[in-house]
Design an enzyme around this catalytic site. Structure first.
Site, short mmCIF file in Angstrom:
data_model
loop_
_atom_site.label_atom_id
_atom_site.label_comp_id
_atom_site.label_asym_id
_atom_site.label_seq_id
_atom_site.Cartn_x
_atom_site.Cartn_y
_atom_site.Cartn_z
N HIS A 108 3.26 45.89 51.80
CA HIS A 108 3.83 46.79 50.79
C HIS A 108 4.78 47.76 51.49
O HIS A 108 4.44 48.30 52.55
CB HIS A 108 2.71 47.54 50.07
CG HIS A 108 3.21 48.43 48.98
ND1 HIS A 108 3.61 47.95 47.74
CD2 HIS A 108 3.41 49.77 48.94
CE1 HIS A 108 4.02 48.95 46.99
NE2 HIS A 108 3.91 50.07 47.69
N ALA A 172 11.32 46.57 59.42
CA ALA A 172 10.00 46.87 60.02
C ALA A 172 8.95 45.91 59.48
O ALA A 172 8.05 45.46 60.22
CB ALA A 172 9.62 48.32 59.72
N GLU A 173 9.05 45.55 58.19
CA GLU A 173 8.09 44.60 57.60
C GLU A 173 8.09 43.28 58.36
O GLU A 173 7.05 42.68 58.61
CB GLU A 173 8.44 44.33 56.13
CG GLU A 173 8.24 45.51 55.21
CD GLU A 173 8.54 45.15 53.76
OE1 GLU A 173 8.00 44.15 53.27
OE2 GLU A 173 9.32 45.88 53.11
C1 GAR Z 1 9.03 43.40 50.30
O1 GAR Z 1 9.64 44.64 50.55
C2 GAR Z 1 7.55 43.56 50.09
O2 GAR Z 1 6.96 44.53 50.92
C3 GAR Z 1 7.50 43.98 48.64
O3 GAR Z 1 8.45 43.16 48.02
C4 GAR Z 1 9.46 42.82 48.95
C5 GAR Z 1 9.57 41.32 48.98
O4 GAR Z 1 10.65 40.93 49.79
N1 GAR Z 1 6.19 43.84 48.08
C6 GAR Z 1 5.66 44.69 47.21
O5 GAR Z 1 6.26 45.65 46.76
C7 GAR Z 1 4.23 44.39 46.81
N2 GAR Z 1 3.64 45.50 46.12
P1 GAR Z 1 10.71 39.45 50.35
O6 GAR Z 1 10.53 38.53 49.15
O7 GAR Z 1 12.08 39.34 50.95
O8 GAR Z 1 9.61 39.29 51.37
#
Ligand code: GAR
Length: 220
Positions: A108, A172-173
């Site tokens: 998240h 960072a993710e």
């Molecule tokens: C990411 O920022 C993730 O952390 C968020 O959605 C995005 C997905 O990006 N998730 C949430 O908000 C869950 N509550 P991605 O499809 O490129 O990984």
């Protein structure tokens, strides 16, 4: 070495899925993605799974319980040991959450428990915090709750907008999620109530101030 079998649930872009795919491309990484499940047929992340040769399915089932039954069946058939939610934007059925308790993680884009739910980066800017970041946590029934595995902090810049902050948090993710999954696969996470003890972890020896003590001169 037997690698931990992961099932990844997505709804959209799939850049966190890509970070996990890239990590698992290293044969020394202790986990592999065996199935990707999307609730949307048009999720771009499905193309990333296809490009990596990973089995991928869509479950467009609108009913929460029916989606959960189909997803659980697919995950069990693929012998998944850990479910990783990667931008999965549907609320999960509580039965499914219980079936995968302590075997399902989520990422998240905020420092939980601050700013759960939708638009966490917008929420952070509205609250005026000087740091935000991202969190990987075990999944519990309430949205964006559960024992926290790891977090990354990202400073909020003066003049930041939602897109700019989101992009820096996303970078960072992409580092944090593969790390958290690796710690799980190595058996180094121990859930003690609401806290997760990580064996063999070293704490970063830093305190970060924002703004920094040494300020740029007002003229730049
Ligand atoms: C990411 O920022 C993730 O952390 C968020 O959605 C995005 C997905 O990006 N998730 C949430 O908000 C869950 N509550 P991605 O499809 O490129 O990984």
């Amino acid at each position: 070495m037997a690698r931990l079998k992961i099932g990844v649930l997505i709804s959209g872009r799939g850049s966190n899925l890509q970070a996990l795919i890239d990590a698992a491309a290293d044969p020394g990484y202790p986990a592999e993605i065996v199935i990707v499940i999307s609730n949307r047929a048009d999720a771009p992340g499905l193309g990333r799974a296809a490009a990596a040769g990973i089995r991928h399915i869509t479950i467009p089932e609108p009913g929460r319980a029916a989606f959960a039954r189909a997803a659980n069946r697919a995950l069990c058939e693929a012998r998944v040991e850990l479910v990783a939610l990667a931008g999965f934007m549907r609320i999960l059925d509580t039965v499914f959450v219980e079936q995968w308790t302590d075997r399902m993680v989520n990422i998240h884009p905020s420092l939980l428990p601050a700013f759960p739910g939708l638009h966490p980066q917008r929420q952070a800017l509205a609250a005026g915090v000087k740091f935000s970041g991202c969190t990987v946590h075990f999944v519990r029934a309430a949205v964006d709750t559960g024992p926290i595995i790891s977090q990354a902090i990202v400073p909020v810049e003066a003049g930041d907008d939602e897109d700019g902050l989101s992009a820096r948090i996303l970078a960072a993710e992409h580092r944090l999620y593969p790390l958290a999954v690796r710690l799980y696969a190595e058996g180094r996470l121990h859930i003690e109530g609401n806290r997760v003890r990580v064996t063999g972890a070293t704490m970063p020896d830093i305190v970060v101030l924002n703004p920094a003590e040494r300020l740029a001169s007002p003229s730049g």
